[in-house]
Write an enzyme that holds these catalytic residues in place. Structure first.
Site, PDB file in Angstrom:
ATOM      1  N   ASP A  82       0.837  -1.193   0.000  1.00 17.04           N
ATOM      2  CA  ASP A  82       0.000   0.000   0.000  1.00 17.04           C
ATOM      3  C   ASP A  82       0.881   1.256   0.000  1.00 17.04           C
ATOM      4  O   ASP A  82       1.785   1.387   0.828  1.00 17.04           O
ATOM      5  CB  ASP A  82      -0.912  -0.016   1.236  1.00 17.04           C
ATOM      6  N   GLU A 134      -1.483   6.128  -8.445  1.00 14.77           N
ATOM      7  CA  GLU A 134      -2.397   7.188  -7.986  1.00 14.77           C
ATOM      8  C   GLU A 134      -2.193   8.439  -8.821  1.00 14.77           C
ATOM      9  O   GLU A 134      -1.069   8.911  -8.992  1.00 14.77           O
ATOM     10  CB  GLU A 134      -2.138   7.481  -6.501  1.00 14.77           C
ATOM     11  N   HIS A 208      -9.288   5.596  -2.035  1.00 12.44           N
ATOM     12  CA  HIS A 208      -8.546   5.559  -0.766  1.00 12.44           C
ATOM     13  C   HIS A 208      -9.254   6.474   0.227  1.00 12.44           C
ATOM     14  O   HIS A 208     -10.033   7.348  -0.149  1.00 12.44           O
ATOM     15  CB  HIS A 208      -7.104   6.034  -0.970  1.00 12.44           C
TER      16      HIS A 208
HETATM   17 ZN   LIG Z   1      -4.355   5.126   0.806  1.00  8.84          ZN
END
Ligand SMILES: [Zn+2]
Length: 284
Positions: A82, A134, A208
């Site tokens: 992560d 991301e 997220h």
């Molecule tokens: Zn995150």
């Protein structure tokens, strides 16, 4: 079950309109609670190990423990790094047998994020792992009114297609109004932006900073195209509250406390599996 990338399960979730959770863990008792929930609810999922583990002692021991749990599970569970902080952390994770990795270059200039992500995609694919990246930046809830509350740092829908094509990334975390940790004020999701992103790319999309959203917000985000939701803070808050309440009891004990953590994680994970529609999806 043999440990494999979650990508096929995510694509199935995307096609059928539900989402899979990624539950982060930092220790053994919470991990047990996560797997209790996954087994009982017959749900596929990811267990996330935070990239900061490589800055702390014994990262291999934690990874080996979670990997053994995943291999012994009777439902598909992937271990994902992560917020991979660097190429090096992503390679360390793959060397420890992680089945997927997230690389987080969201605070870098676009072209640097693309270059780093592309390199990690190439390496991960070579060993059968999938990659999450991301675009836009999901910030911290404690600072929410300074960015999310003002619409700052959100994913640029105009860059999404380019980013996915240039990197070959398998699933993409987007910034549409969520934040990590506890929120200052109430989170506001930009579902219109999420819809625009959804229309422009085919890869599964990731949310997220799920802890703190209302059930309606989760349902709306999944309906608008989210296929993976990261959850940790809520599990930790629930376990902390139960530990504090249990600590004053006459019969409070060490083993009782470890059970308390496990039960809190199981209860909250069960809640999210039902809410996201992941319950029962391990079969068929
Ligand atoms: Zn995150």
């Amino acid at each position: 079950m043999p440990l494999v990338s979650i990508l096929d399960e995510l694509k199935k979730a995307q096609a059928e309109g539900y989402a899979l959770p990624c539950f982060d863990t930092f220790e053994m008792h919470g991990t047990l609670g996560i797997f209790d929930a996954l087994e009982a609810k017959r749900a596929p999922a990811m267990v996330g190990l935070y990239s900061g583990m490589f800055d702390r002692p014994h990262p291999r021991a934690l990874a080996d423990y979670v990997r053994a749990m995943a291999e012994e599970a009777t439902v598909p569970v992937s271990i994902i790094l992560d917020h991979g902080a660097s190429f090096e952390h992503c390679m360390l994770a793959l060397s420890l047998g992680f089945s997927d990795v997230m690389y987080d270059g969201s605070q870098l200039p676009l072209e640097e994020n693309i270059a780093n992500t592309r390199l990690i995609v190439r390496a991960a694919h070579a060993v059968g792992a999938a990659v999450e990246a991301e675009l836009g930046h999901v910030g911290r809830g404690a600072e929410y009114q300074r960015f999310g509350g003002q619409g700052k740092g959100f994913t640029d829908p105009g860059a999404v297609e380019y980013f996915v094509a240039e990197t070959g990334v398998d699933f993409l975390a987007v910034a549409v109004g969520t934040a990590h940790g506890l929120y200052e004020g109430d989170p506001r999701l930009d579902l219109e932006l999420l819809g625009q992103i959804r229309q422009r790319v085919d890869v599964p999309l990731v949310l997220h900073g799920g802890s703190g959203l209302s059930e309606e917000q989760f349902r709306a985000a999944i309906a608008a195209g989210i296929s993976k939701v990261n959850i940790f803070t809520d599990l930790a808050v629930a376990a902390s509250a139960r530990l504090i309440a249990a600590a004053g009891a006459e019969d409070a004990s060490y083993f009782g406390m470890t059970r308390t953590i496990r039960e809190a994680f199981q209860e909250r994970c069960t809640h999210y599996l039902d809410l996201f529609g992941a319950t029962g999806k391990a079969e068929g």
